[in-house]
Design a protein around this motif. Structure first.
Motif, PDB file in Angstrom:
ATOM      1  N   ASP A  32      30.737  26.902  32.696  1.00 46.21           N
ATOM      2  CA  ASP A  32      31.098  26.037  33.817  1.00 46.21           C
ATOM      3  C   ASP A  32      30.944  24.560  33.502  1.00 46.21           C
ATOM      4  O   ASP A  32      31.349  23.707  34.306  1.00 46.21           O
ATOM      5  N   HIS A  33      30.375  24.237  32.353  1.00 45.70           N
ATOM      6  CA  HIS A  33      30.236  22.840  31.933  1.00 45.70           C
ATOM      7  C   HIS A  33      31.232  22.487  30.832  1.00 45.70           C
ATOM      8  O   HIS A  33      31.030  21.529  30.085  1.00 45.70           O
ATOM      9  N   THR A  34      32.304  23.246  30.743  1.00 44.35           N
ATOM     10  CA  THR A  34      33.372  22.985  29.779  1.00 44.35           C
ATOM     11  C   THR A  34      34.690  22.790  30.517  1.00 44.35           C
ATOM     12  O   THR A  34      34.835  23.198  31.675  1.00 44.35           O
ATOM     13  N   PRO A  35      35.699  22.188  29.863  1.00 45.68           N
ATOM     14  CA  PRO A  35      37.019  22.069  30.487  1.00 45.68           C
ATOM     15  C   PRO A  35      37.750  23.397  30.606  1.00 45.68           C
ATOM     16  O   PRO A  35      38.816  23.451  31.217  1.00 45.68           O
ATOM     17  N   PHE A  36      37.191  24.467  30.023  1.00 46.31           N
ATOM     18  CA  PHE A  36      37.856  25.762  30.094  1.00 46.31           C
ATOM     19  C   PHE A  36      37.759  26.371  31.488  1.00 46.31           C
ATOM     20  O   PHE A  36      38.568  27.221  31.853  1.00 46.31           O
ATOM     21  N   ARG A  37      36.784  25.964  32.259  1.00 42.27           N
ATOM     22  CA  ARG A  37      36.657  26.426  33.635  1.00 42.27           C
ATOM     23  C   ARG A  37      37.763  25.761  34.460  1.00 42.27           C
ATOM     24  O   ARG A  37      37.968  24.553  34.390  1.00 42.27           O
ATOM     25  N   THR A  38      38.507  26.558  35.245  1.00 39.85           N
ATOM     26  CA  THR A  38      39.619  26.012  36.023  1.00 39.85           C
ATOM     27  C   THR A  38      39.118  24.944  36.982  1.00 39.85           C
ATOM     28  O   THR A  38      38.204  25.206  37.784  1.00 39.85           O
ATOM     29  N   PRO A  39      39.678  23.736  36.932  1.00 40.53           N
ATOM     30  CA  PRO A  39      39.205  22.665  37.818  1.00 40.53           C
ATOM     31  C   PRO A  39      39.416  23.008  39.290  1.00 40.53           C
ATOM     32  O   PRO A  39      40.376  23.701  39.667  1.00 40.53           O
ATOM     33  N   ASP A  40      38.515  22.521  40.142  1.00 41.38           N
ATOM     34  CA  ASP A  40      38.624  22.760  41.579  1.00 41.38           C
ATOM     35  C   ASP A  40      39.957  22.257  42.126  1.00 41.38           C
ATOM     36  O   ASP A  40      40.488  22.825  43.095  1.00 41.38           O
ATOM     37  N   ARG A  41      40.508  21.231  41.520  1.00 42.13           N
ATOM     38  CA  ARG A  41      41.788  20.698  41.982  1.00 42.13           C
ATOM     39  C   ARG A  41      42.880  21.775  41.949  1.00 42.13           C
ATOM     40  O   ARG A  41      43.688  21.883  42.868  1.00 42.13           O
ATOM     41  N   PHE A  42      42.904  22.580  40.893  1.00 42.26           N
ATOM     42  CA  PHE A  42      43.894  23.655  40.791  1.00 42.26           C
ATOM     43  C   PHE A  42      43.582  24.766  41.790  1.00 42.26           C
ATOM     44  O   PHE A  42      44.484  25.303  42.441  1.00 42.26           O
ATOM     45  N   LEU A  43      42.317  25.128  41.905  1.00 37.31           N
ATOM     46  CA  LEU A  43      41.931  26.182  42.828  1.00 37.31           C
ATOM     47  C   LEU A  43      42.285  25.814  44.264  1.00 37.31           C
ATOM     48  O   LEU A  43      42.816  26.630  45.025  1.00 37.31           O
ATOM     49  N   ASP A  44      42.016  24.569  44.638  1.00 33.80           N
ATOM     50  CA  ASP A  44      42.299  24.121  46.000  1.00 33.80           C
ATOM     51  C   ASP A  44      43.803  24.061  46.256  1.00 33.80           C
ATOM     52  O   ASP A  44      44.272  24.401  47.355  1.00 33.80           O
ATOM     53  N   ALA A  45      44.577  23.628  45.258  1.00 33.74           N
ATOM     54  CA  ALA A  45      46.028  23.552  45.422  1.00 33.74           C
ATOM     55  C   ALA A  45      46.631  24.941  45.616  1.00 33.74           C
ATOM     56  O   ALA A  45      47.511  25.147  46.469  1.00 33.74           O
ATOM     57  N   VAL A  46      46.164  25.902  44.838  1.00 33.81           N
ATOM     58  CA  VAL A  46      46.667  27.265  44.979  1.00 33.81           C
ATOM     59  C   VAL A  46      46.249  27.853  46.324  1.00 33.81           C
ATOM     60  O   VAL A  46      47.045  28.496  47.023  1.00 33.81           O
ATOM     61  N   GLY A  47      45.005  27.626  46.716  1.00 32.92           N
ATOM     62  CA  GLY A  47      44.550  28.123  48.005  1.00 32.92           C
ATOM     63  C   GLY A  47      45.357  27.561  49.158  1.00 32.92           C
ATOM     64  O   GLY A  47      45.733  28.300  50.088  1.00 32.92           O
ATOM     65  N   ALA A  48      45.662  26.259  49.097  1.00 28.59           N
ATOM     66  CA  ALA A  48      46.444  25.630  50.162  1.00 28.59           C
ATOM     67  C   ALA A  48      47.870  26.170  50.200  1.00 28.59           C
ATOM     68  O   ALA A  48      48.447  26.359  51.276  1.00 28.59           O
ATOM     69  N   ALA A  49      48.446  26.436  49.028  1.00 32.80           N
ATOM     70  CA  ALA A  49      49.808  26.968  48.979  1.00 32.80           C
ATOM     71  C   ALA A  49      49.880  28.403  49.488  1.00 32.80           C
ATOM     72  O   ALA A  49      50.893  28.824  50.065  1.00 32.80           O
ATOM     73  N   LEU A  50      48.810  29.180  49.279  1.00 31.54           N
ATOM     74  CA  LEU A  50      48.801  30.580  49.707  1.00 31.54           C
ATOM     75  C   LEU A  50      48.422  30.746  51.182  1.00 31.54           C
ATOM     76  O   LEU A  50      48.774  31.767  51.791  1.00 31.54           O
TER      77      LEU A  50
END
Length: 240
Positions: A32-50
């Motif tokens: 969770d301290h690496t860039p490999f963890r999906t950023p919250d920005r992507f998670l929130d965008a997908v959640g809002a679209a769904l």
């Protein structure tokens, strides 16, 4: 590397010389301290679209890792949220990180190419994991997700546009993929992780062959490329 809490370059190199499963077991405490963890920005965008397509009953995060997808699935699913991953280390971290969630997520260890579910979910999502599947493995992956969904169920995931030839990212991704192919040619077990093996059109055709109806929607938060095409799309594959 990345931060004082992240893995060192030496640790990452050592992980890449093992198998994918063992590598992620080792990386899990610091993932969770690496860039490999999906950023919250992507998670929130997908959640809002769904959100306008729901609410949903039961949700599944395919290749859940340390459970970041719960951020998107939790508000959308009224009954339950399940995360599935083949790394015991990543699942242990997910349990620890999300123990306070209500309803409590269920964590299942399984290979995404052979999901142990049958018509159990209304929504499946996945974030940042598809580079671990070779093109020849996509049919099994998509068939398993389809089987896990109830009729009419939805499989959703973001997919970014490939960088143009003039972008430094194009050459960085090409160089990384070349290095991984060389590594896998000379060392066993392979460590499958590629950036350019999941093109939208090939993925769309494999989803259709697996029995999905497919559409895409732009994720407007990420803007558009100079040619007007979206920088990032949400793929919506519905079990027919």
């Amino acid at each position: 590397m990345f931060s004082s809490q992240g893995p060192s370059l030496r640790e990452l190199a050592g992980q890449a010389l093992t198998s994918v499963e063992r590598g992620y077991d080792l990386l899990a405490p610091r993932f969770d301290h690496t860039p490999f963890r999906t950023p919250d920005r992507f998670l929130d965008a997908v959640g809002a679209a769904l959100a306008p397509l729901g609410p949903f009953g039961d949700g599944l995060d395919v290749c859940c890792g340390t459970g970041a997808g719960v951020r998107a699935l939790g508000p959308l699913c009224r009954a339950s949220v399940t995360g599935v991953d083949f790394s015991a280390g990543m699942l242990a971290r997910a349990r620890e990180a999300h123990r306070a969630e209500r309803p409590a997520p269920r964590w299942v260890r399984a290979d995404a190419r052979a999901l142990p579910f049958d018509a159990a979910f209304d929504l499946a999502v996945s974030f940042g994991a598809f580079g671990h599947f070779l093109p020849a493995e996509r049919p099994a992956l998509f068939a398993g997700v389809r089987r896990a969904l109830r009729p009419g169920g939805l499989f959703a995931f973001p997919i970014g546009a490939p960088p143009p030839l003039t972008s430094p990212w194009y050459w960085a991704f090409a160089g990384f993929d070349t290095a991984m192919r060389v590594r896998n040619a000379v060392r066993r077990p392979p460590f499958v992780m590629y950036y350019r093996t999941f093109p939208l059109e090939g993925v769309r055709q494999d989803l259709i062959r697996a029995g999905f109806g497919v559409e895409t929607r732009p994720l407007a938060e990420f803007g558009r490329r100079p040619d007007g095409s979206p920088r990032c799309r949400l793929v919506l594959a519905r079990r027919e």
